[in-house]
Design an enzyme around this catalytic site. Structure first.
Site, PDB file in Angstrom:
ATOM      1  NE  ARG A  51      20.464 -27.725   2.046  1.00  0.00           N
ATOM      2  CZ  ARG A  51      19.853 -28.554   2.874  1.00  0.00           C
ATOM      3  NH1 ARG A  51      19.496 -28.120   4.051  1.00  0.00           N
ATOM      4  NH2 ARG A  51      19.587 -29.778   2.544  1.00  0.00           N
ATOM      5  CE  LYS A 148       4.673 -36.240  -9.009  1.00  0.00           C
ATOM      6  NZ  LYS A 148       4.042 -37.436  -9.439  1.00  0.00           N
ATOM      7  CG  ASP A 177       0.769 -33.108 -14.626  1.00  0.00           C
ATOM      8  OD1 ASP A 177       1.459 -33.984 -15.167  1.00  0.00           O
ATOM      9  OD2 ASP A 177      -0.266 -33.361 -13.984  1.00  0.00           O
ATOM     10  CG  HIS A 178       6.361 -35.283 -16.178  1.00  0.00           C
ATOM     11  ND1 HIS A 178       6.205 -35.475 -14.843  1.00  0.00           N
ATOM     12  CD2 HIS A 178       6.400 -36.511 -16.730  1.00  0.00           C
ATOM     13  CE1 HIS A 178       6.149 -36.769 -14.602  1.00  0.00           C
ATOM     14  NE2 HIS A 178       6.263 -37.424 -15.727  1.00  0.00           N
ATOM     15  CE  LYS A 182       4.363 -38.893 -19.872  1.00  0.00           C
ATOM     16  NZ  LYS A 182       5.571 -39.664 -20.036  1.00  0.00           N
ATOM     17  CD  GLU A 216       4.925 -45.457 -11.774  1.00  0.00           C
ATOM     18  OE1 GLU A 216       5.971 -44.812 -11.878  1.00  0.00           O
ATOM     19  OE2 GLU A 216       4.195 -45.395 -10.774  1.00  0.00           O
ATOM     20  CG  ASP A 235       3.311 -39.975  -6.510  1.00  0.00           C
ATOM     21  OD1 ASP A 235       3.924 -38.903  -6.368  1.00  0.00           O
ATOM     22  OD2 ASP A 235       3.775 -40.947  -7.143  1.00  0.00           O
ATOM     23  CG  HIS A 240       0.858 -37.341 -13.351  1.00  0.00           C
ATOM     24  ND1 HIS A 240       1.430 -36.114 -13.637  1.00  0.00           N
ATOM     25  CD2 HIS A 240       1.706 -37.961 -12.503  1.00  0.00           C
ATOM     26  CE1 HIS A 240       2.572 -36.025 -12.970  1.00  0.00           C
ATOM     27  NE2 HIS A 240       2.763 -37.121 -12.283  1.00  0.00           N
TER      28      HIS A 240
HETATM   29  P1  NAD Z   1      16.520 -33.881  -4.052  1.00  0.00           P
HETATM   30  O1  NAD Z   1      16.378 -34.138  -2.604  1.00  0.00           O
HETATM   31  O2  NAD Z   1      17.294 -34.843  -4.864  1.00  0.00           O
HETATM   32  O3  NAD Z   1      17.192 -32.456  -4.266  1.00  0.00           O
HETATM   33  C1  NAD Z   1      16.809 -31.350  -3.510  1.00  0.00           C
HETATM   34  C2  NAD Z   1      17.597 -30.138  -3.925  1.00  0.00           C
HETATM   35  O4  NAD Z   1      17.165 -29.045  -3.112  1.00  0.00           O
HETATM   36  C3  NAD Z   1      19.112 -30.248  -3.743  1.00  0.00           C
HETATM   37  O5  NAD Z   1      19.737 -29.630  -4.838  1.00  0.00           O
HETATM   38  C4  NAD Z   1      19.368 -29.431  -2.474  1.00  0.00           C
HETATM   39  O6  NAD Z   1      20.636 -28.805  -2.443  1.00  0.00           O
HETATM   40  C5  NAD Z   1      18.313 -28.373  -2.602  1.00  0.00           C
HETATM   41  N1  NAD Z   1      17.971 -27.806  -1.285  1.00  0.00           N
HETATM   42  C6  NAD Z   1      17.561 -28.472  -0.184  1.00  0.00           C
HETATM   43  N2  NAD Z   1      17.369 -27.604   0.828  1.00  0.00           N
HETATM   44  C7  NAD Z   1      17.655 -26.377   0.356  1.00  0.00           C
HETATM   45  C8  NAD Z   1      17.652 -25.077   0.908  1.00  0.00           C
HETATM   46  N3  NAD Z   1      17.314 -24.846   2.190  1.00  0.00           N
HETATM   47  N4  NAD Z   1      17.995 -24.049   0.111  1.00  0.00           N
HETATM   48  C9  NAD Z   1      18.348 -24.250  -1.187  1.00  0.00           C
HETATM   49  N5  NAD Z   1      18.374 -25.442  -1.764  1.00  0.00           N
HETATM   50  C10 NAD Z   1      18.036 -26.504  -1.007  1.00  0.00           C
HETATM   51  O7  NAD Z   1      15.035 -33.693  -4.606  1.00  0.00           O
HETATM   52  P2  NAD Z   1      14.495 -33.963  -6.101  1.00  0.00           P
HETATM   53  O8  NAD Z   1      14.148 -35.402  -6.212  1.00  0.00           O
HETATM   54  O9  NAD Z   1      15.417 -33.362  -7.094  1.00  0.00           O
HETATM   55  O10 NAD Z   1      13.103 -33.186  -6.083  1.00  0.00           O
HETATM   56  C11 NAD Z   1      13.002 -31.780  -6.170  1.00  0.00           C
HETATM   57  C12 NAD Z   1      11.527 -31.389  -6.280  1.00  0.00           C
HETATM   58  O11 NAD Z   1      10.968 -31.976  -7.445  1.00  0.00           O
HETATM   59  C13 NAD Z   1      10.660 -31.899  -5.115  1.00  0.00           C
HETATM   60  O12 NAD Z   1       9.641 -30.963  -4.883  1.00  0.00           O
HETATM   61  C14 NAD Z   1      10.059 -33.186  -5.656  1.00  0.00           C
HETATM   62  O13 NAD Z   1       8.839 -33.479  -5.044  1.00  0.00           O
HETATM   63  C15 NAD Z   1       9.857 -32.792  -7.116  1.00  0.00           C
HETATM   64  N6  NAD Z   1       9.817 -33.921  -8.042  1.00  0.00           N
HETATM   65  C16 NAD Z   1      10.890 -34.759  -8.162  1.00  0.00           C
HETATM   66  C17 NAD Z   1      10.825 -35.807  -9.080  1.00  0.00           C
HETATM   67  C18 NAD Z   1      12.009 -36.729  -9.268  1.00  0.00           C
HETATM   68  O14 NAD Z   1      11.930 -37.577 -10.164  1.00  0.00           O
HETATM   69  N7  NAD Z   1      13.063 -36.621  -8.514  1.00  0.00           N
HETATM   70  C19 NAD Z   1       9.689 -35.997  -9.863  1.00  0.00           C
HETATM   71  C20 NAD Z   1       8.616 -35.104  -9.724  1.00  0.00           C
HETATM   72  C21 NAD Z   1       8.702 -34.068  -8.811  1.00  0.00           C
END
Ligand code: NAD
Length: 484
Positions: A51, A148, A177-178, A182, A216, A235, A240
Site C-alpha cells: 500500500r 499462515k 509452513d516454514h 527446515k 520458545e 498458532d 507446525h
Molecule cells: P505487516 O503488518 O508487517 O505487513 C503487512 C503488509 O501488507 C504491508 O506491506 C502492507 O503495506 C500490506 N498491506 C496491508 N493492507 C494492504 C492492502 N489493502 N493492499 C495491499 N497491501 C496491503 O504483516 P507481516 O507481519 O509482514 O505479515 C504478513 C502475513 O504473514 C500475515 O498473514 C501474517 O499472519 C503472516 N506471517 C507473518 C509472520 C511474521 O513473522 N511477521 C510469520 C508467519 C506468518
C-alpha cells in the site's frame, strides 16, 4: 566440499506486503542469500507490491535496511547487495482499490515463471486473487504463496480454500509452513526412508512414545493483539506441530513427490483420535520480578488464551495403536529448543547382572538449536570394574558432520521460495490437509470455550505448568529436558 546449487528458471516474484515485517525479516534476506548462491538468474525480478506510496529506490533502501538488520553478519554491507537490489522493483497497490493494478499488469513479462507471494493479512487473499485475474496478471502457470494463519477454524479454512479455488487450481497454490522447509525436517524423511535400520522398528512393537517439543523463550511481544485471538493451539499446533507429527507417523510414500507425500500425511491427520480434556494442559505465563505476564503483554487483563499447550495424542491405525504422541509448545520457556524424540521401548530382558537402570534408545531430531540428529545407545562405561552400562548419543550435529556444507544450507524460507519457482509442492500443505487439521483441533478449542477453561499459570523461564509434567508422570514417563 562445495554445495551444489540447482539453477531455476527466470522468474518474476511479486511480494504483496513487500514492506511488511515478514518480507523485510525473512523473505528478502532469504532471497538475497539465494542470489549470492547463484540461484537467481540475472533476468529474474522481485517486485514489491504494497500500500505504501514508494518508488523503487525507496523500497530498495527499505530492503537494504532489512537485510542489514535481519540478514545476519555475513550479509550486512555485502559487496553484492547493489547488484541484488538492481533486480528489485516496486509498485504501489491496494488490494481493495483499482489504482496501481494496471501498472503491475504492465510490468508482467511473457515466458517467465510468475509467482505471487501473499505476505498480507489473510482477509486480503480473496481480493488479491480476484484482482490478479481481473487484470490478467496471473496466467495458467502462475503460482501463489499463502502464509499462515490459513483460517482460524474449519469453516473459515474451507471458505478460504473456496475463494482461492475460484481463481487458482490446487497445483498453483502453495500454502507455506516454514517448518517443512527446515533442513532437519527433510533429514527426518531421509533418515526414515533412506535407511533400512529404522523402518522395522518404526511402530508400536518397538516405539514406546514420541515427544514433539517446540519451546520458545520469547513472549508475545508486539504480536499480542493477534496472538490473543489465536493462542498456541491455533498458532503452533494446528500447523507446525501437526506437520511434524505427520512426517514422523506417515506410511512410506511410494515416491518423494507432492501427491504421494501429501496423501500419506492426510491419512495420519484423519487417523488422529479425538482428545479427551484430561489429555490436554493449557498454560499462560505469569509475571515475575523481571518480566511482565502474558496478560500484560497481550494488553488483555482477563485473557484466557493459552501461551503453552501440552497434548497427549493418539493415532488410531495398525502402526501406532497405543503409542502416545506427546506434543508441547509454549512461549517464555526455559530455552529455545525444538526437538522430535522417538523413544524406543525397554529391552525385554537385561543380561547384565546388577545393571538396574533403565536404558533406552532415543532417536532425537533437533530442529533448533544445533540442528542435527542423534541416537542414544547403551555402551560399556570404559575402564575396569566389570560391565557398567552408560547411555551416550551417536552425534550427527550437522554443523560438525557436514562442516561448510551445513552452514551453506538454505534456510526454510529460501528453500521453500525456490521450490515455488521450481513448481515443487512436496513441502507445502494441500487444502484438504489444512481442513483435516482444523477438523481435529476445532472440537478441542470448542470444548475450552464451552467450559470457560482457564489456563494454568506458569513461571517465565520454566518448562511450563506442573500439570504438563504430570501428563507423562502419571504414565511412568517424563518429558525430555528443554535446554539450549
Ligand atoms: P505487516 O503488518 O508487517 O505487513 C503487512 C503488509 O501488507 C504491508 O506491506 C502492507 O503495506 C500490506 N498491506 C496491508 N493492507 C494492504 C492492502 N489493502 N493492499 C495491499 N497491501 C496491503 O504483516 P507481516 O507481519 O509482514 O505479515 C504478513 C502475513 O504473514 C500475515 O498473514 C501474517 O499472519 C503472516 N506471517 C507473518 C509472520 C511474521 O513473522 N511477521 C510469520 C508467519 C506468518
Amino acid at each position: 566440499m562445495v554445495s551444489r546449487v540447482i539453477p531455476v528458471d527466470v522468474f518474476d516474484l511479486v511480494i504483496f506486503g513487500g514492506t511488511g515485517d515478514l518480507a523485510r525479516r525473512k523473505i528478502l534476506p532469504g532471497l538475497f542469500r539465494r542470489f549470492l548462491a547463484g540461484q537467481m538468474p540475472p533476468d529474474s525480478r522481485i517486485i514489491g507490491a504494497a500500500r505504501a506510496d514508494l518508488d523503487a529506490d525507496a523500497w530498495r533502501d527499505m530492503v537494504r535496511e532489512g537485510i542489514d538488520s535481519f540478514g545476519g553478519p555475513e550479509l550486512r554491507g555485502h559487496d553484492s547487495l547493489p547488484a541484488f537490489l538492481r533486480q528489485l522493483d516496486y509498485v504501489s497497490v491496494d488490494a481493495t482499490v483499482e489504482e496501481g493494478w494496471p501498472k503491475l499488469a504492465a510490468l508482467m513479462r511473457p515466458d517467465v515463471v510468475r509467482a505471487f507471494y501473499f505476505s498480507v493479512a489473510p482477509g486480503l487473499f480473496g481480493a488479491l486473487a480476484e484482482r490478479l485475474h481481473q487484470h490478467a496478471i496471473a496466467d495458467q502457470g502462475s503460482r501463489i504463496v499463502v502464509e499462515k494463519p490459513f483460517g482460524r477454524d474449519l469453516d473459515s479454512a474451507r471458505a478460504l480454500n473456496r475463494t482461492l479455488a475460484e481463481h487458482f487450481r490446487e497445483d498453483q497454490i502453495y500454502r507455506i509452513d516454514h517448518y517443512l522447509g527446515k533442513e532437519t525436517v527433510q533429514n527426518l524423511m531421509a533418515v526414515r526412508f533412506g535407511n533400512i535400520l529404522f523402518e522395522p522398528l518404526w511402530n508400536n512393537h518397538y516405539v514406546d512414545h514420541i515427544q514433539i517439543t517446540v519451546a520458545e523463550t520469547v513472549g508475545v511481544e508486539g504480536r499480542g493483539g493477534y496472538y490473543d485471538k489465536s493462542g498456541a493451539m491455533r498458532d503452533m499446533v494446528q500447523n507446525h506441530l501437526m506437520q511434524l507429527l505427520c512426517l514422523i507417523a506417515m506410511e512410506p510414500p511410494a515416491q518423494f513427490e507432492a501427491g504421494a507425500v501429501r496423501d500419506e500425511k492426510l491419512k495420519v491427520i484423519r487417523a488422529l483420535k479425538p482428545v479427551p480434556a484430561h489429555h490436554i494442559v493449557r498454560g499462560q505465563y505469569d509475571a515475575n520480578h523481571e518480566a511482565p505476564s502474558y496478560r500484560d503483554e497481550a494488553g488483555n487483563p482477563r485473557s484466557f488464551t493459552e501461551s503453552f499447550i501440552a497434548i497427549r495424542a493418539e493415532i488410531a491405525n495398525w502402526r501406532w495403536s497405543g503409542v502416545p504422541f506427546y506434543l508441547r509448545t509454549g512461549k517464555k520457556l526455559r530455552a529455545r529448543h525444538s526437538e522430535i524424540a522417538v523413544v524406543f521401548k525397554d529391552l525385554p530382558h537385561s543380561i547384565f547382572e546388577g545393571d538396574e537402570r533403565r536404558h533406552r534408545n532415543i532417536l532425537s531430531i533437533r530442529l533448533q538449536p544445533n540442528e542435527g540428529i542423534d541416537l542414544t545407545v547403551t555402551i560399556k562405561e570404559p575402564g575396569p570394574g566389570g560391565m557398567r552400562l552408560i547411555d551416550r548419543p551417536l552425534d550427527m550435529t550437522f554443523a560438525k558432520a557436514l562442516g561448510e556444507e551445513a552452514a551453506e544450507a538454505p534456510d526454510a524460507y529460501e528453500r521453500l521460495i525456490m521450490d515455488v519457482i521450481r513448481g515443487n509442492q512436496t513441502l507445502f500443505m494441500r487444502g484438504d490437509e489444512v481442513e483435516a487439521a482444523w477438523a481435529w483441533t476445532d472440537p478441542i478449542i470448542e470444548g475450552w470455550e464451552k467450559r470457560n477453561d482457564v489456563p494454568k499459570l506458569y513461571d517465565s523461564g520454566s518448562s511450563g505448568p506442573d500439570d504438563a509434567l504430570m501428563l507423562l508422570h502419571r504414565e511412568g514417563r517424563r518429558w525430555r529436558d528443554i535446554r539450549a
